[in-house]
Every structure is written in C-alpha cells, then in structure tokens.
Design a protein around this motif. Structure first.
Motif, PDB file in Angstrom:
ATOM      1  N   MET A   1       0.853  -1.189   0.000  1.00 44.77           N
ATOM      2  CA  MET A   1       0.000   0.000   0.000  1.00 44.77           C
ATOM      3  C   MET A   1       0.889   1.238   0.000  1.00 44.77           C
ATOM      4  N   SER A   2       0.567   2.197  -0.856  1.00 42.06           N
ATOM      5  CA  SER A   2       1.391   3.386  -0.940  1.00 42.06           C
ATOM      6  C   SER A   2       0.742   4.592  -0.262  1.00 42.06           C
ATOM      7  N   GLU A   3      -0.334   4.403   0.460  1.00 43.41           N
ATOM      8  CA  GLU A   3      -1.014   5.498   1.140  1.00 43.41           C
ATOM      9  C   GLU A   3      -0.790   5.380   2.642  1.00 43.41           C
ATOM     10  N   ILE A   4      -0.575   6.535   3.319  1.00 42.83           N
ATOM     11  CA  ILE A   4      -0.383   6.549   4.763  1.00 42.83           C
ATOM     12  C   ILE A   4      -1.727   6.804   5.421  1.00 42.83           C
ATOM     13  N   ASN A   5      -2.015   6.034   6.441  1.00 47.55           N
ATOM     14  CA  ASN A   5      -3.263   6.215   7.183  1.00 47.55           C
ATOM     15  C   ASN A   5      -3.069   7.351   8.178  1.00 47.55           C
ATOM     16  N   MET A   6      -3.737   8.500   7.980  1.00 50.01           N
ATOM     17  CA  MET A   6      -3.565   9.705   8.788  1.00 50.01           C
ATOM     18  C   MET A   6      -4.484   9.740  10.011  1.00 50.01           C
ATOM     19  N   VAL A   7      -5.463   8.891  10.087  1.00 49.77           N
ATOM     20  CA  VAL A   7      -6.445   8.932  11.172  1.00 49.77           C
ATOM     21  C   VAL A   7      -5.802   8.717  12.546  1.00 49.77           C
ATOM     22  N   PRO A   8      -4.945   7.740  12.757  1.00 47.81           N
ATOM     23  CA  PRO A   8      -4.336   7.593  14.082  1.00 47.81           C
ATOM     24  C   PRO A   8      -3.457   8.804  14.459  1.00 47.81           C
ATOM     25  N   LEU A   9      -2.768   9.374  13.490  1.00 46.76           N
ATOM     26  CA  LEU A   9      -1.936  10.548  13.759  1.00 46.76           C
ATOM     27  C   LEU A   9      -2.796  11.734  14.188  1.00 46.76           C
ATOM     28  N   ILE A  10      -3.906  11.931  13.514  1.00 50.97           N
ATOM     29  CA  ILE A  10      -4.820  13.025  13.873  1.00 50.97           C
ATOM     30  C   ILE A  10      -5.431  12.772  15.244  1.00 50.97           C
ATOM     31  N   ASP A  11      -5.768  11.540  15.564  1.00 49.64           N
ATOM     32  CA  ASP A  11      -6.321  11.212  16.880  1.00 49.64           C
ATOM     33  C   ASP A  11      -5.328  11.535  17.997  1.00 49.64           C
ATOM     34  N   VAL A  12      -4.092  11.161  17.810  1.00 49.34           N
ATOM     35  CA  VAL A  12      -3.066  11.440  18.820  1.00 49.34           C
ATOM     36  C   VAL A  12      -2.880  12.943  18.979  1.00 49.34           C
ATOM     37  N   MET A  13      -2.857  13.657  17.868  1.00 47.29           N
ATOM     38  CA  MET A  13      -2.683  15.105  17.918  1.00 47.29           C
ATOM     39  C   MET A  13      -3.846  15.767  18.657  1.00 47.29           C
ATOM     40  N   LEU A  14      -5.058  15.330  18.418  1.00 45.20           N
ATOM     41  CA  LEU A  14      -6.219  15.911  19.098  1.00 45.20           C
ATOM     42  C   LEU A  14      -6.202  15.596  20.594  1.00 45.20           C
ATOM     43  N   VAL A  15      -5.776  14.398  20.968  1.00 48.41           N
ATOM     44  CA  VAL A  15      -5.677  14.047  22.385  1.00 48.41           C
ATOM     45  C   VAL A  15      -4.638  14.939  23.070  1.00 48.41           C
ATOM     46  N   LEU A  16      -3.484  15.161  22.440  1.00 50.68           N
ATOM     47  CA  LEU A  16      -2.466  16.043  23.004  1.00 50.68           C
ATOM     48  C   LEU A  16      -2.975  17.479  23.115  1.00 50.68           C
ATOM     49  N   LEU A  17      -3.721  17.935  22.134  1.00 49.36           N
ATOM     50  CA  LEU A  17      -4.289  19.276  22.182  1.00 49.36           C
ATOM     51  C   LEU A  17      -5.237  19.426  23.361  1.00 49.36           C
ATOM     52  N   VAL A  18      -6.074  18.441  23.593  1.00 47.85           N
ATOM     53  CA  VAL A  18      -6.990  18.481  24.731  1.00 47.85           C
ATOM     54  C   VAL A  18      -6.223  18.479  26.044  1.00 47.85           C
ATOM     55  N   ILE A  19      -5.178  17.680  26.126  1.00 52.47           N
ATOM     56  CA  ILE A  19      -4.362  17.637  27.354  1.00 52.47           C
ATOM     57  C   ILE A  19      -3.737  19.001  27.616  1.00 52.47           C
ATOM     58  N   PHE A  20      -3.196  19.637  26.588  1.00 55.40           N
ATOM     59  CA  PHE A  20      -2.597  20.962  26.778  1.00 55.40           C
ATOM     60  C   PHE A  20      -3.643  22.010  27.150  1.00 55.40           C
ATOM     61  N   ILE A  21      -4.807  21.927  26.559  1.00 55.07           N
ATOM     62  CA  ILE A  21      -5.872  22.892  26.887  1.00 55.07           C
ATOM     63  C   ILE A  21      -6.314  22.735  28.336  1.00 55.07           C
ATOM     64  N   VAL A  22      -6.362  21.518  28.826  1.00 53.80           N
ATOM     65  CA  VAL A  22      -6.802  21.272  30.204  1.00 53.80           C
ATOM     66  C   VAL A  22      -5.711  21.662  31.206  1.00 53.80           C
ATOM     67  N   THR A  23      -4.452  21.358  30.892  1.00 52.98           N
ATOM     68  CA  THR A  23      -3.387  21.589  31.879  1.00 52.98           C
ATOM     69  C   THR A  23      -2.807  23.004  31.851  1.00 52.98           C
ATOM     70  N   ALA A  24      -2.982  23.757  30.790  1.00 55.50           N
ATOM     71  CA  ALA A  24      -2.402  25.099  30.697  1.00 55.50           C
ATOM     72  C   ALA A  24      -2.899  26.039  31.796  1.00 55.50           C
ATOM     73  N   PRO A  25      -4.179  26.092  32.104  1.00 59.02           N
ATOM     74  CA  PRO A  25      -4.608  26.985  33.189  1.00 59.02           C
ATOM     75  C   PRO A  25      -4.055  26.587  34.561  1.00 59.02           C
ATOM     76  N   LEU A  26      -3.739  25.323  34.750  1.00 63.58           N
ATOM     77  CA  LEU A  26      -3.221  24.875  36.033  1.00 63.58           C
ATOM     78  C   LEU A  26      -1.783  25.322  36.252  1.00 63.58           C
ATOM     79  N   LEU A  27      -1.036  25.607  35.174  1.00 67.34           N
ATOM     80  CA  LEU A  27       0.359  25.975  35.295  1.00 67.34           C
ATOM     81  C   LEU A  27       0.561  27.455  35.617  1.00 67.34           C
TER      82      LEU A  27
END
Length: 140
Positions: A15-41
C-alpha cells in the motif's frame, strides 16, 4: 481505497497510502491535554516587589592622568609635581573606597627607572588599576 481486489497484477504490491487517522487522533488528544493543563500551570504568587528608580548608578572610578616626559619630570593631571608629592597623593588616593584608575603616559625616550619608580609608588599606596597609554604606530 480498496482493501480487496480481483486484479492479480496489483495484489502483491504494498500500500502506498499513509493512514492519517491515528496521527490526527493522537494530535487531538495532546491538544486536549494541553488545553486542560495550561490553566493549572499559571499559579500566581502574591509578592510585594521592591521599587527601583530608573536612574543609572554612575560607579565609574576617578582617573588620574599621570605623565612622565623625556627629562623625567612627573605630571599629575597636567601639573608638574615632585616624587614626594606623588607618593603623598598616591597614599591619599589608595585609601579611598573606590580606587581611581591611573593612566600612565611615558615619553618613549624616558628612562625606565622613572616608570618603575612610579609603578612602585602606586603599588606601595595600594593602587592596583594602572593603565599604560600609548599611540598607535599609524598615528605617526
């Protein structure tokens, strides 16, 4: 993207196509973590900070223009003096809390003895900031 194909020619090709869905999922999870923890810092600590003025402290030491001409005559800021007077003035200057800088100008034809005596007198008085003033060769 087809997972199964009845074409026998492309069945063994990778297969010559890269599956981007897991990468986008990880990126969105990290974004949520940063949004939640930023006010605490951003915890603020109440402090009474010291007040400071914007005036610069001028802590530059005084300077003594000391010169020795070709005949061995000593000059303190342009005034001709004797060696005894120089020793007394060096002693007075050496006792000050901020020692002055001694800028020593010696004629190129002066005997080294006069320069050495001046350096010894300054050292005995406790003066440690002695600088030699000269001209560059390009100035001649």
């Amino acid at each position: 993207m087809a997972f199964a194909s009845f074409d026998s020619k492309s069945a063994g090709a990778p297969m010559s196509e890269i599956n981007m869905v897991p990468l986008i999922d990880v990126m969105l999870v990290l974004l949520v973590i940063f949004i939640v923890t930023a006010p605490l810092l951003t915890q603020a600590v109440k402090l009474e900070l010291p007040k400071a003025s914007s005036q610069a402290n001028d802590l530059r030491p005084d300077k003594i223009e000391f010169a020795i001409d070709a005949t061995g005559t000593l000059y303190w800021n342009g005034e001709p003096v004797t060696r005894a007077v120089v020793q007394q003035r060096f002693a007075v200057e050496g006792k000050k809390p901020t020692q002055p800088e001694v800028h020593l100008r010696a004629d190129q034809n002066v005997a080294y003895r006069f320069v050495a005596q001046t350096l010894a007198d300054a050292s005995k008085a406790g003066l440690t900031k002695v600088g030699f003033i000269s001209e560059s060769e390009a100035a001649h």
